[in-house]
Design a protein around this motif. Structure first.
Motif, PDB file in Angstrom:
ATOM      1  N   ASN A 153       0.829  -1.220   0.000  1.00 61.04           N
ATOM      2  CA  ASN A 153       0.000   0.000   0.000  1.00 61.04           C
ATOM      3  C   ASN A 153       0.860   1.265   0.000  1.00 61.04           C
ATOM      4  O   ASN A 153       0.518   2.264  -0.622  1.00 61.04           O
ATOM      5  N   ASN A 154       1.960   1.212   0.744  1.00 63.45           N
ATOM      6  CA  ASN A 154       2.877   2.357   0.804  1.00 63.45           C
ATOM      7  C   ASN A 154       4.189   2.054   0.076  1.00 63.45           C
ATOM      8  O   ASN A 154       5.245   2.588   0.423  1.00 63.45           O
ATOM      9  N   ASN A 158       2.965   2.579  -5.628  1.00 65.15           N
ATOM     10  CA  ASN A 158       1.939   3.553  -5.243  1.00 65.15           C
ATOM     11  C   ASN A 158       2.552   4.913  -4.949  1.00 65.15           C
ATOM     12  O   ASN A 158       1.915   5.961  -5.174  1.00 65.15           O
ATOM     13  N   GLY A 162       1.517   8.257  -6.787  1.00 61.01           N
ATOM     14  CA  GLY A 162       1.116   9.418  -5.992  1.00 61.01           C
ATOM     15  C   GLY A 162       1.726  10.712  -6.488  1.00 61.01           C
ATOM     16  O   GLY A 162       1.169  11.793  -6.292  1.00 61.01           O
ATOM     17  N   VAL A 166      -2.344  10.103  -8.442  1.00 60.72           N
ATOM     18  CA  VAL A 166      -3.137   8.878  -8.628  1.00 60.72           C
ATOM     19  C   VAL A 166      -3.051   8.032  -7.374  1.00 60.72           C
ATOM     20  O   VAL A 166      -1.950   7.761  -6.877  1.00 60.72           O
ATOM     21  N   GLN A 167      -4.194   7.636  -6.853  1.00 61.07           N
ATOM     22  CA  GLN A 167      -4.254   6.759  -5.686  1.00 61.07           C
ATOM     23  C   GLN A 167      -4.171   5.308  -6.150  1.00 61.07           C
ATOM     24  O   GLN A 167      -5.101   4.783  -6.750  1.00 61.07           O
TER      25      GLN A 167
END
Length: 317
Positions: A153-154, A158, A162, A166-167
């Motif tokens: 997720n991080n 991503n 970001g 963009v998520q």
């Protein structure tokens, strides 16, 4: 030739006439035979470690063996239960999707990179090693853990998205993207087929391309009419090896999902479910039946490819 045929019986007779001649030849023959059997000994020992589990698995597939009690013969009950097991059907679905999506993409990428490297780049051994390295590391636990971090997720992916506002999705924990992430990982390990493609491309005679260029054939036409037919045996070999490897995928799904096949069984590969049945739920008889089903699936797809190869694989003779 006639001289040799006339001298050979004479030489043999002279050797036989020498004192102990036949005895020395027999001793030399026996020594060579012992040396041959000695070199074959590791192969015989290896075959024992293969054949014994092979037939033991076949026997256990017809029993209810659970590692703790004596196996009882149950006939085809394990095979019948497999077709009523929703998780087994889900594992087949995941494995088929993974195989039929990742193998063609992986082969296409490998062939594309091999074509680029075959254009006479300087430092070719360095490029070849760099591109082959992921194949050596791709199936390892460390690389899968690294992949999980990159697509977390991080993670880096991503974080990069970001930068553009963009998520990124949850690549690993979202059932819609988890299998896709593993497919990308498999495509990334294209180095092994790429090296084989490169070796095949370097065997194509340049005179074919020179003649085609004189006739005005475009590069695409040369690729379709010269390159692909001449390396079709290499494509066929890589296809078979990649298919078998994809059907046997285990490590990537196990590490990425923590051994559960999650999220929501989206990465439940067939081999991972077989492992769960055998070593987590101790249904060794059922797991043995699953292993034989996998063997039959691989054999069927291999046979189909061999039959289809008559229409698109071309050999010199």
């Amino acid at each position: 030739m006639s001289v040799l045929t006339k001298q050979a019986p004479g030489a043999a007779a002279a050797l036989a006439a020498q004192p102990g001649g036949q005895g020395r030849r027999g001793h030399s023959r026996r020594t060579n035979q012992r040396s041959g059997y000695l070199f074959l000994l590791p192969w015989f020992i290896g075959m024992l470690f293969t054949i014994i589990p092979f037939f033991a698995s076949l026997y256990l597939a017809f029993t209810d063996y659970n590692l703790f009690t004596e196996p009882n013969f149950v006939g085809f009950a394990n095979f019948q239960a497999m077709f009523e097991d929703p998780r087994l059907l889900q594992s087949l679905k995941v494995t088929f999707i993974y195989t039929f999506v990742s193998v063609p993409i992986s082969l296409a990428v490998a062939l594309l990179i091999a074509l680029i490297l075959n254009r006479g780049l300087s430092g070719l051994p360095i490029y070849r090693s760099v591109y082959y390295l992921p194949s050596l590391l791709g199936g390892s636990v460390a690389i899968v853990m690294l992949w999980r971090y990159i697509f977390g997720n991080n993670g880096i992916v991503n974080g990069f998205l970001g930068l553009f506002g963009v998520q990124g999705p949850a690549w690993v924990t979202d059932p819609e993207f988890a299998l896709s992430t593993l497919i990308v990982l498999n495509v990334w390990t294209f180095g092994s087929p790429m090296v084989i493609f490169l070796a095949g491309l370097r065997q194509v005679p340049s005179m074919y391309y020179e003649a085609a260029s004189i006739d005005g054939a475009s590069r695409w036409r040369q690729f379709c009419n010269i390159t692909l037919p001449l390396i079709s045996p290499i494509i066929f070999f890589n296809l078979i090896m990649q298919l078998i490897g994809s059907f046997r995928t285990f490590t990537q799904g196990y590490v990425m999902s923590g051994g559960t096949g999650g999220p929501a069984d989206s990465t439940l590969f067939y081999n991972l479910y077989l492992y769960q049945k055998g070593f987590t739920e101790f249904e060794m008889g059922y797991a043995s039946a699953m292993a034989w089903l996998l063997l039959m699936i691989i054999a069927i797809f291999t046979a189909i490819n061999f039959i289809a190869s008559k229409f698109w694989v071309f050999y010199d003779n």
